[in-house]
Design a protein around this motif. Structure first.
Motif, PDB file in Angstrom:
ATOM      1  N   SER A 132      17.915  26.812 -71.150  1.00 33.88           N
ATOM      2  CA  SER A 132      17.895  26.918 -72.611  1.00 33.88           C
ATOM      3  C   SER A 132      18.159  25.503 -73.122  1.00 33.88           C
ATOM      4  N   ASP A 133      17.149  24.882 -73.690  1.00 34.13           N
ATOM      5  CA  ASP A 133      17.215  23.449 -73.980  1.00 34.13           C
ATOM      6  C   ASP A 133      17.264  23.193 -75.483  1.00 34.13           C
ATOM      7  N   ARG A 134      18.355  22.586 -75.929  1.00 35.33           N
ATOM      8  CA  ARG A 134      18.507  22.234 -77.348  1.00 35.33           C
ATOM      9  C   ARG A 134      18.795  20.749 -77.519  1.00 35.33           C
ATOM     10  N   ARG A 135      18.293  19.940 -76.576  1.00 33.63           N
ATOM     11  CA  ARG A 135      18.639  18.514 -76.550  1.00 33.63           C
ATOM     12  C   ARG A 135      17.612  17.601 -77.174  1.00 33.63           C
ATOM     13  N   TYR A 193      27.045  20.440 -81.991  1.00 38.25           N
ATOM     14  CA  TYR A 193      26.628  21.805 -82.320  1.00 38.25           C
ATOM     15  C   TYR A 193      25.238  21.776 -82.953  1.00 38.25           C
ATOM     16  N   PRO A 194      24.228  22.327 -82.267  1.00 39.06           N
ATOM     17  CA  PRO A 194      22.894  22.405 -82.869  1.00 39.06           C
ATOM     18  C   PRO A 194      22.861  23.542 -83.894  1.00 39.06           C
ATOM     19  N   VAL A 195      22.612  23.222 -85.124  1.00 38.20           N
ATOM     20  CA  VAL A 195      22.445  24.242 -86.155  1.00 38.20           C
ATOM     21  C   VAL A 195      20.997  24.730 -86.059  1.00 38.20           C
ATOM     22  N   MET A 196      20.826  26.016 -85.748  1.00 40.15           N
ATOM     23  CA  MET A 196      19.510  26.541 -85.429  1.00 40.15           C
ATOM     24  C   MET A 196      18.849  27.188 -86.651  1.00 40.15           C
ATOM     25  N   GLU A 247      10.430  31.470 -83.114  1.00 42.01           N
ATOM     26  CA  GLU A 247      11.151  30.692 -82.121  1.00 42.01           C
ATOM     27  C   GLU A 247      12.317  29.989 -82.803  1.00 42.01           C
ATOM     28  N   ASP A 248      13.417  29.906 -82.072  1.00 46.35           N
ATOM     29  CA  ASP A 248      14.592  29.211 -82.595  1.00 46.35           C
ATOM     30  C   ASP A 248      14.451  27.719 -82.308  1.00 46.35           C
ATOM     31  N   VAL A 249      14.587  26.903 -83.339  1.00 46.72           N
ATOM     32  CA  VAL A 249      14.513  25.448 -83.190  1.00 46.72           C
ATOM     33  C   VAL A 249      15.758  24.833 -83.822  1.00 46.72           C
ATOM     34  N   VAL A 250      16.057  23.627 -83.410  1.00 46.95           N
ATOM     35  CA  VAL A 250      17.214  22.925 -83.959  1.00 46.95           C
ATOM     36  C   VAL A 250      16.863  22.375 -85.342  1.00 46.95           C
ATOM     37  N   ASP A 251      17.648  22.778 -86.334  1.00 50.02           N
ATOM     38  CA  ASP A 251      17.472  22.221 -87.677  1.00 50.02           C
ATOM     39  C   ASP A 251      18.110  20.834 -87.748  1.00 50.02           C
ATOM     40  N   HIS A 252      19.349  20.734 -87.268  1.00 53.70           N
ATOM     41  CA  HIS A 252      20.020  19.449 -87.198  1.00 53.70           C
ATOM     42  C   HIS A 252      21.254  19.602 -86.314  1.00 53.70           C
ATOM     43  N   TYR A 253      21.898  18.501 -86.034  1.00 54.64           N
ATOM     44  CA  TYR A 253      23.083  18.497 -85.175  1.00 54.64           C
ATOM     45  C   TYR A 253      24.319  18.128 -85.987  1.00 54.64           C
TER      46      TYR A 253
END
Length: 756
Positions: free
Chosen positions: A109-112, A167-170, A192-198
């Motif tokens: 699960s990649d949020r980087r 913390y990735p805000v999704m 799909e869940d994507v990162v809005d910002h960190y």
């Protein structure tokens, strides 16, 4: 090579290891030792070189979080993704390694990705780039802020913790094909869940009791710059949300004789832990706000309980008071046996660490819960709504939370929280089925459980949850929708519970039936189930080897399909059943059972994967392909026999395969049998390496390395995602090296690359 194999044939053809198929699905291995810091560093380095890490800078890394057994010969490591040494919340890898510490598979699960970009706005509207990594608040400041908001006059049951992390805000976005769909028509795979910002944040864990004597366990994400609460969820995992047992009649229980006194401690199940074995203790009405386990139940004889509901205010150690303990011990024994005897999994953590259950919590307490801090369970006697909460399915449910806590650790919020609750319900039902059939054997019976949660404890006769039709409780949905993540986890569990029922028992084609799903539109309209045993094996493999803390419903479907394919084969009826069961709850599209599960959407990219047409499609050491004596095919009559020479040799089989750029799934699978004359248990003398190469022959990624240490009876099905290579024509390579003596045979069959 062929000459050597023919000479060997007479001597090895009769060995047990020559069987073409394993007797049944793989069992989990014995407890594993935790790796040393040096071994952890070595694994982190290997991960950094894999395709999933391509394009990430030097600031990215891995932190080993925990380990547990995999199937025999492997272990599972959970590696958190880090950036500048800080954990990226919800971003992690689940890594399967073999006895030689080679990576067999990696589930990610990649949020980087956005952290590697300069600050700005991506095409999908997300704000990219790393936040400033200098906090304005201390961890103590963050804890104080949470305490003020949660329970300003409360007390800590466990010491609070604050971890600085990224913390990735999704946010959820529609995939291209679903941009114009009506909201009501959305399927889980349309988003799909994507990162809005960190955000730089503290994850604050508080385990408190408030002034009203309630237990308040919270996980809170606090902005490390401003102190604002970004997210918060409850962390207490509740169910509500020869002795005489109250619900099971006279049952056998394992106790320990110490001198002339019997203790309610089962020393045959689990080791260590707080009490040195599986134990039942008397909380003796310790308040919910600070429940303590008390002491192990003791008795002068080995006859316990009266089988009746506890009389409020009565003695907790009399025969009537002992009944709650009998309920608990019988449930705990059966939960342990269900997992160990059918799956090979020992205790909650797979490492056979003993746990305990404390009964008689508070007065008239209408709940039961698993506490992740002590890895134990607390049970109330019941009050206005319930009788004693020690029924077999409730105990199996809470112990199921313990397994998830030790493995995927699904975040107890949103869709992942619903999956966490559903996983506990599934464990409860499978424990009930196993226990009702006598609690023995290596297979979970097809019948015996009632597919409702907590009916026995209910004073009204109404269950807590109906797995086959969740909406019967008035609050739980039957299918996924975009608002599912906003529900309490006991309700968002509903669709996955229904999925599991359909996977096991099948559905009904009549629209008036409780077992009907309007989302099943392919043939037959009544999908076929695979039974409790297979359904549970698929679920358990996904939870322990593929799910991560941030897995949602769409991700669960993908990983359940992969688990079914690894256990039973690509295109198997079991894999098809998983696709249909998830389609039945609006997660993915339905498929026909008669098309091998593809439903017309899967495309085979391998030519002659079963080798029945000889060398057609293959290059390299094609003399390894044939129908040789001494080995048998997985299917048909031909196979590829790499190795088996007993002399120094190298052999390679390759095939080029195109992965479409629009692919949403690309899965390589093959059946592999390994036998060897090597006697070592520590040295890999002979190896088979599976790699992906470009057209120039450069290695793009190593999928797996097998050796003489991986020998096994029969074939094992292996599966890997090739999605990182979409848009490319790559060459799959099976390369064998063998040393100067003692043969090792790597027999490959049924090679497949399916894309969707």
């Amino acid at each position: 090579m062929n000459l050597r194999k023919n000479l060997l044939a007479a001597s090895i053809a009769t060995l047990p290891m020559m069987l073409a198929h394993a007797a049944g699905p793989q069992m989990m291995a014995a407890p594993v030792a935790q790796t040393s810091p040096q071994e952890s560093a070595g694994l982190a380095a290997k991960l950094a070189n894999r395709p999933s890490s391509a394009g990430l800078g030097m600031q990215h890394g891995f932190a080993i979080a925990g380990q547990h057994p995999g199937v025999a010969g492997t272990k599972i490591t959970r590696a958190r993704h880090t950036y500048n040494g800080l954990r990226v919340f919800g971003s992690e890898s689940v890594v399967v390694t073999d006895a030689a510490d080679n990576i067999v598979s990696e589930s990610v699960s990649d949020r980087r990705a956005g952290l590697n970009a300069a600050r700005g706005v991506a095409a999908n509207g997300a704000r990219t780039g790393a936040p400033d990594l200098t906090p304005a608040l201390s961890g103590a400041d963050a804890i104080a802020a949470v305490v003020r908001s949660v329970a300003p006059n409360g007390v800590h049951r466990w010491a609070p913790q604050a971890e600085l992390l990224i913390y990735p805000v999704m946010k959820s976005v529609r995939v291209a094909a679903a941009v114009n769909k009506a909201e009501a028509a959305l399927n889980a795979t349309d988003l799909e869940d994507v990162v809005d910002h960190y955000e730089l944040a503290y994850l604050v864990k508080t385990r408190m009791a408030d002034s009203r004597k309630r237990v308040l366990y919270h996980d809170t994400v606090v902005n490390a710059k401003t102190g604002a609460v970004i997210a918060q969820w409850e962390a207490l995992q509740t169910v509500v949300g020869s002795g005489k047992s109250q619900y099971n009649g006279t049952v056998p229980i394992n106790t320990t004789l110490s001198g002339s006194t019997y203790q309610m401690k089962d020393a045959t199940r689990g080791v260590g832990g707080t009490f040195g074995g599986m134990a039942i203790t008397n909380a003796n009405h310790a308040p919910e706000s600070n429940p303590t386990p008390g002491t192990i139940y003791t008795n002068s004889t080995n006859t316990w309980g009266d089988g009746l509901q506890y009389v409020s205010g009565g003695s907790t150690t009399s025969a009537n008071g002992q009944t709650a303990a009998v309920n608990a011990l019988w449930g705990l024994m059966n939960t342990y046996d269900t997992m160990k005897n059918t799956l090979g999994w020992q205790s909650l953590d797979g490492n056979n660490t003993a746990t305990y259950i404390a009964v008689h919590v508070d007065n008239n307490y209408d709940n039961a819960f698993f506490d992740p801090n002590c890895k134990c369970m607390y049970i109330g006697d019941g009050g206005s709504s319930f009788n004693n909460l020690g029924s077999i399915d409730v105990i199996g449910h809470e112990m199921g939370h313990g397994v998830i806590d030790a493995t995927s650790n699904l975040t107890y919020s949103g869709e992942s929280g619903g999956l966490n609750e559903s996983g506990a319900d599934i464990a409860g039902e499978m424990t009930e089925a196993y226990a009702r059939a006598g609690g023995t054997g290596s297979v979970i019976p097809a019948t015996g459980n009632d597919w409702v949660m907590g009916q026995e404890i209910s004073k009204s006769g109404q269950p807590l949850r109906w797995m086959y039709k969740p909406s019967k409780d008035g609050s739980s949905p039957n299918a996924w929708s975009s608002t599912l993540k906003n529900l309490n986890v006991h309700y968002s569990s509903g669709p996955n519970n229904r999925m599991f029922y359909f996977l096991s028992q099948g559905s009904n084609a009549s629209s008036g039936s409780d077992y009907y799903s309007s989302y099943l539109t392919k043939q037959p309209l009544a999908m076929t189930g695979v039974g409790n045993d297979k359904a549970y094996r698929i679920w358990f493999k996904a939870v322990t080897t593929k799910f991560t803390s941030s897995t949602n419903y769409a991700d669960a479907r993908t990983k359940m399909i992969a688990s079914a394919e690894e256990l039973y084969g690509v295109g198997s009826k079991e894999a098809t059943a998983v696709k249909r069961a998830y389609a039945a709850i609006n997660v993915g599209t339905d498929v026909d059972e008669t098309t091998g599960g593809g439903g017309g959407t899967s495309v085979e990219r391998i030519t002659n994967g079963g080798f029945e047409s000889g060398a057609t499609g293959w290059a390299g050491s094609t003399g390894a392909i044939g129908a040789f004596s001494g080995q048998t095919a997985y299917e048909g009559t031909r196979f590829a026999w790499l190795g088996g020479n007993g002399t120094t040799a190298t052999e390679t089989l390759t095939q080029a395969v195109a992965i479409p750029s629009a692919a949403t799934a690309a899965t390589l699978s093959f059946a592999l049998h390994i036998d060897t004359a090597e006697t070592t248990t520590s040295t890999a003398y002979d190896k088979l390496t599976v790699t992906v190469k470009n057209s120039s022959g450069a290695v793009l990624g190593t999928l797996a390395t097998y050796s003489n240490l991986n020998k096994a009876t029969g074939y094992q099905t292996r599966s890997f995602s090739l999605l990182p290579y979409k848009g490319q024509t790559v060459t799959l390579s099976f390369a064998m090296t063998e040393d100067s003596s003692a043969q090792t045979s790597f027999v490959v069959d049924k090679v497949s690359v399916l894309t969707q």
